[in-house]
Scaffold this motif. Structure first.
Motif, PDB file in Angstrom:
ATOM      1  N   VAL A 233       0.838  -1.210   0.000  1.00  0.00           N
ATOM      2  CA  VAL A 233       0.000   0.000   0.000  1.00  0.00           C
ATOM      3  C   VAL A 233       0.864   1.248   0.000  1.00  0.00           C
ATOM      4  O   VAL A 233       0.545   2.248  -0.658  1.00  0.00           O
ATOM      5  N   ARG A 234       1.975   1.206   0.734  1.00  0.00           N
ATOM      6  CA  ARG A 234       2.911   2.337   0.733  1.00  0.00           C
ATOM      7  C   ARG A 234       3.407   2.620  -0.683  1.00  0.00           C
ATOM      8  O   ARG A 234       3.436   3.784  -1.136  1.00  0.00           O
ATOM      9  N   ASP A 235       3.784   1.571  -1.403  1.00  0.00           N
ATOM     10  CA  ASP A 235       4.305   1.765  -2.757  1.00  0.00           C
ATOM     11  C   ASP A 235       3.222   2.274  -3.703  1.00  0.00           C
ATOM     12  O   ASP A 235       3.499   3.093  -4.595  1.00  0.00           O
ATOM     13  N   LEU A 236       2.003   1.805  -3.520  1.00  0.00           N
ATOM     14  CA  LEU A 236       0.904   2.330  -4.333  1.00  0.00           C
ATOM     15  C   LEU A 236       0.674   3.807  -4.045  1.00  0.00           C
ATOM     16  O   LEU A 236       0.343   4.584  -4.948  1.00  0.00           O
ATOM     17  N   SER A 237       0.844   4.191  -2.784  1.00  0.00           N
ATOM     18  CA  SER A 237       0.681   5.597  -2.397  1.00  0.00           C
ATOM     19  C   SER A 237       1.791   6.450  -3.001  1.00  0.00           C
ATOM     20  O   SER A 237       1.533   7.536  -3.542  1.00  0.00           O
ATOM     21  N   GLU A 238       3.013   5.963  -2.922  1.00  0.00           N
ATOM     22  CA  GLU A 238       4.147   6.724  -3.464  1.00  0.00           C
ATOM     23  C   GLU A 238       4.101   6.812  -4.981  1.00  0.00           C
ATOM     24  O   GLU A 238       4.661   7.751  -5.566  1.00  0.00           O
ATOM     25  N   LEU A 239       3.421   5.869  -5.618  1.00  0.00           N
ATOM     26  CA  LEU A 239       3.253   5.912  -7.064  1.00  0.00           C
ATOM     27  C   LEU A 239       2.507   7.172  -7.498  1.00  0.00           C
ATOM     28  O   LEU A 239       2.646   7.623  -8.638  1.00  0.00           O
ATOM     29  N   ARG A 240       1.729   7.759  -6.580  1.00  0.00           N
ATOM     30  CA  ARG A 240       0.918   8.934  -6.914  1.00  0.00           C
ATOM     31  C   ARG A 240       1.587  10.250  -6.536  1.00  0.00           C
ATOM     32  O   ARG A 240       0.971  11.314  -6.710  1.00  0.00           O
ATOM     33  N   LEU A 241       2.796  10.210  -5.995  1.00  0.00           N
ATOM     34  CA  LEU A 241       3.446  11.453  -5.575  1.00  0.00           C
ATOM     35  C   LEU A 241       3.683  12.411  -6.743  1.00  0.00           C
ATOM     36  O   LEU A 241       3.577  13.623  -6.589  1.00  0.00           O
TER      37      LEU A 241
END
Length: 515
Positions: A233-241
């Motif tokens: 989930v962290r990586d999915l979140s950072e994908l949107r930065l």
């Protein structure tokens, strides 16, 4: 545990009925008659939507991060509001980001990355529309077309999203393949999470018979923490930065619609300022624009007038809008792609700031301008906040509110000026109003600002009506100015600059709109 509960797909939503009032026909004659006499359905396939290639690129990026892992990203389900009524459905943001499906998403859909030797095969599973020979067609109030309108076919969704699509019944095979390497967005669909957890635990237990179960990302020993899922989930979140071109275009649309909503509110102030719950009228006017020009509001509208403006997230909105007060309007429209604006303006109800109101307002605007100057590629995100706080400390010290100098207050061990602004100055913005919230601190607060990032700048000053550290003339005044900022290759663009933000410009804007 029986295999049928381990591997069965999530059940279709059942029609919510109340037997003591249900009048749904059940006779054989009715069933035979209602299943016949219909015109042929349109099977025309839509072209791929504009965001399809962008969503494909995002899927490729996450696929490269997780070779060999099965990835499950649910859209989520309808959430009950009361008895047999539900909240309006909104798909989980990670699902929307990776599929391009927005306000027309189907509840219960699931995106699956199935590992292959070269990457992943990606498939959407969803509850396909019922045939007219099925009682679901007329008797299921959650998904029956008699109740909610036409639903797309599997082929139409596949063409629209430019993705392979299968019926939800086929998801049973995915559950049978779930292993301890499978990763999941847990928060999106609690029922599905339980099914996947059961399957992973069974697989992990089987592995422990022949190997060390702690070698797997998901095992009996670490089941309680779900660290591997959290990392996913962290990586999915950072994908949107960093936003792509499609996302930036959607942000512009959301800001433009929100600007129209603010104008509607100002035009309606003569009416709302005469009602005992005028804040509710303000909320209703803005939300009408959100439904007309977008999907809905991106978050509960804050229409905080008078002392309510000192309450950071005032959403009760049940107070009056009185002449002589200022109103803090924090509102944003979410467009059909789910991208939302987040803008605040503080408006004098009469159209003119008093001397003290203007003094506070201009200090906040100065803090916002200072933060904007720091928002550049290569800067550290937290430095945007620091720039605004320097201005806030200087003004509150000059007004005699601090027990120390501004310089002393700004020391890390002090912070007395934060009494009057306890929130941060900026947060990322996009599909969620607080986007990328699961990102690591060194990627977010301590991260380097990059072109394509979109975030807010929103300093404020809030002088509570019962705060004895504040001179009496300031008490009960709350001011926030919030803009949506796009980082470019050479600097920053204020996406909401078209909404007046300097005190004199706000007064002129209000005068023009109110004639």
């Amino acid at each position: 545990m029986a295999d049928s509960t381990d591997t069965a797909p999530a059940p279709a939503p059942a029609a919510r009925t109340n037997e003591n009032r249900s009048t749904t026909p059940g006779s054989q004659g009715f069933k035979e008659y209602i299943s016949s006499g219909w015109a042929a359905r349109s099977e025309e396939l839509p072209p791929a939507r504009e965001q399809a290639p962008f969503a494909a690129a995002r899927r490729d990026r996450i696929s490269r991060l997780y070779p060999g892992h099965r990835l499950i990203v649910p859209a989520g389900r309808l959430k009950q509001r009361a008895n047999d009524t539900d909240y309006a459905f909104r798909a989980h943001s990670a699902f929307a980001h990776l599929t391009g499906w927005g306000s027309d998403s189907e509840p219960g859909a699931v995106l699956v990355f199935e590992p292959t030797t070269t990457g992943h095969d990606v498939t959407v599973y969803f509850r396909e529309r019922a045939g007219r020979d099925s009682d679901e067609f007329y008797a299921n109030s959650e998904i029956g077309e008699f109740w909610i309108g036409p639903r797309p076919s599997i082929a139409q969704v596949a063409s629209d999203l430019a993705l392979p699509v299968r019926g939800i019944d086929d998801f049973a095979a995915v559950l049978r393949r779930v292993d301890s390497e499978t990763l999941l967005v847990r928060e999106a669909d609690p029922f599905l999470t339980g099914q996947v957890d059961d399957a992973r635990l069974r697989n992990a237990a089987e592995k422990m018979l022949t190997a060390n179960g702690t070698d797997a990302p998901f095992s009996v020993e670490i089941n309680g923490d779900h660290d591997a899922d959290a990392t996913f989930v962290r990586d999915l979140s950072e994908l949107r930065l960093v936003k792509d071109a499609y996302e930036i275009g959607q942000m512009r649309l959301a800001v433009a619609a929100t600007a129209r909503g603010f104008e509607d509110v100002i035009r309606d102030l003569p009416r709302s300022s005469t009602h005992e719950r005028g804040e509710r009228l303000v909320e209703g006017v803005f939300n009408t624009r959100a439904r007309a020009d977008g999907n809905t509001v991106g978050y509960d509208t804050i229409a905080a007038s008078g002392p309510h403006a000192c309450i950071l997230h005032w959403t009760r909105n049940d107070g009056p809008v009185l002449p002589g007060d200022v109103m803090l309007l924090d509102a944003g429209i979410e467009v059909d792609s789910y991208y939302t604006a987040d803008i605040t303006r503080t408006l004098p109800i009469t159209g003119t700031f008093s001397e003290v109101q203007r003094r506070v307002y201009d200090a906040v605007r100065e803090a916002a301008d200072a933060a904007f100057l720091v928002a550049r590629p290569g800067a550290i995100f937290r430095d945007v906040h620091a720039a605004a706080m320097t201005v806030i400390a200087r003004h509150t010290a000059a007004w005699g509110m601090l027990p120390v100098t501004a310089e002393e207050a700004l020391k890390p061990e002090n912070g007395q000026h934060r009494r009057y602004m306890v929130h941060g100055t900026s947060h990322h913005l996009g599909l969620d109003v607080h986007d990328c919230a699961q990102a690591r601190r060194d990627m977010y607060m301590d991260g380097v600002i990059e072109p394509g990032m979109v975030f807010t700048i929103e300093p404020g000053l809030y002088f509570q009506p019962d705060d004895l550290t504040v001179p009496a003339e300031y008490r009960g005044i709350g001011v926030r100015i919030e803009d949506d900022i796009l980082i470019t290759e050479t600097g920053a663009e204020n996406l909401s600059a078209g909404i007046p933000r300097e005190s004199a410009a706000v007064e002129a804007w209000m005068a023009e709109l109110r004639g």
